[in-house]
Design a protein around this motif. Structure first.
Motif, PDB file in Angstrom:
ATOM      1  N   PHE A  94       0.826  -1.201   0.000  1.00 37.11           N
ATOM      2  CA  PHE A  94       0.000   0.000   0.000  1.00 37.11           C
ATOM      3  C   PHE A  94       0.864   1.257   0.000  1.00 37.11           C
ATOM      4  N   LEU A  95       1.852   1.316   0.898  1.00 32.80           N
ATOM      5  CA  LEU A  95       2.724   2.487   0.967  1.00 32.80           C
ATOM      6  C   LEU A  95       3.517   2.671  -0.315  1.00 32.80           C
ATOM      7  N   PHE A  96       3.964   1.566  -0.900  1.00 32.24           N
ATOM      8  CA  PHE A  96       4.733   1.646  -2.138  1.00 32.24           C
ATOM      9  C   PHE A  96       3.865   2.178  -3.272  1.00 32.24           C
ATOM     10  N   VAL A  97       2.627   1.693  -3.376  1.00 32.91           N
ATOM     11  CA  VAL A  97       1.734   2.144  -4.447  1.00 32.91           C
ATOM     12  C   VAL A  97       1.383   3.621  -4.260  1.00 32.91           C
ATOM     13  N   VAL A  98       1.025   4.004  -3.042  1.00 36.08           N
ATOM     14  CA  VAL A  98       0.676   5.399  -2.784  1.00 36.08           C
ATOM     15  C   VAL A  98       1.888   6.299  -3.030  1.00 36.08           C
ATOM     16  N   GLY A  99       3.047   5.879  -2.582  1.00 41.21           N
ATOM     17  CA  GLY A  99       4.266   6.654  -2.812  1.00 41.21           C
ATOM     18  C   GLY A  99       4.584   6.802  -4.287  1.00 41.21           C
ATOM     19  N   THR A 100       4.370   5.737  -5.043  1.00 41.57           N
ATOM     20  CA  THR A 100       4.618   5.798  -6.477  1.00 41.57           C
ATOM     21  C   THR A 100       3.651   6.771  -7.155  1.00 41.57           C
ATOM     22  N   ILE A 101       2.398   6.737  -6.759  1.00 40.78           N
ATOM     23  CA  ILE A 101       1.414   7.662  -7.334  1.00 40.78           C
ATOM     24  C   ILE A 101       1.786   9.107  -7.008  1.00 40.78           C
ATOM     25  N   ILE A 102       2.154   9.357  -5.772  1.00 44.73           N
ATOM     26  CA  ILE A 102       2.537  10.717  -5.376  1.00 44.73           C
ATOM     27  C   ILE A 102       3.780  11.174  -6.136  1.00 44.73           C
TER      28      ILE A 102
END
Length: 98
Positions: free
Chosen positions: A16-24
């Motif tokens: 989750f953190l990796f996906v959100v970080g990638t989107i940001i």
């Protein structure tokens, strides 16, 4: 290795953190690309990539420590230090140094 609920929860949190970080990061790069020249953007991307690599390393170290059980007994080490101090003082008194 047995997969526990904690392991699955940590894996889901990491994803989750990796996906959100990638989107940001993607949105930030798109935003900055609109107002930056090519050389400035390359320098920014180098900084972002270095930050992500360092953050990933720290995250893996945290997960490794958690899985190893380093956070299960956070109060124990202070009592061990106090017990060692008492043993040292006792040994010094017996040896005539205290």
């Amino acid at each position: 290795m047995r997969v526990s609920q904690k392991t699955v929860a940590l894996l889901i949190l990491f994803i989750f953190l990796f996906v959100v970080g990638t989107i940001i990061a993607t949105r930030t790069v798109a935003y900055l690309e609109a107002g930056m020249s090519g050389s400035e953007l390359k320098g920014f991307l180098v900084e972002v990539i270095a930050y992500v690599v360092a953050l990933t390393g720290w995250l893996f170290l945290f997960i490794y420590s958690f899985m190893k059980g380093d956070f299960k007994d956070i109060e124990g080490p202070k009592y061990e230090i106090l017990e060692m101090e008492e043993k040292i003082i006792k040994a010094e008194k017996e040896g005539g140094r205290y």
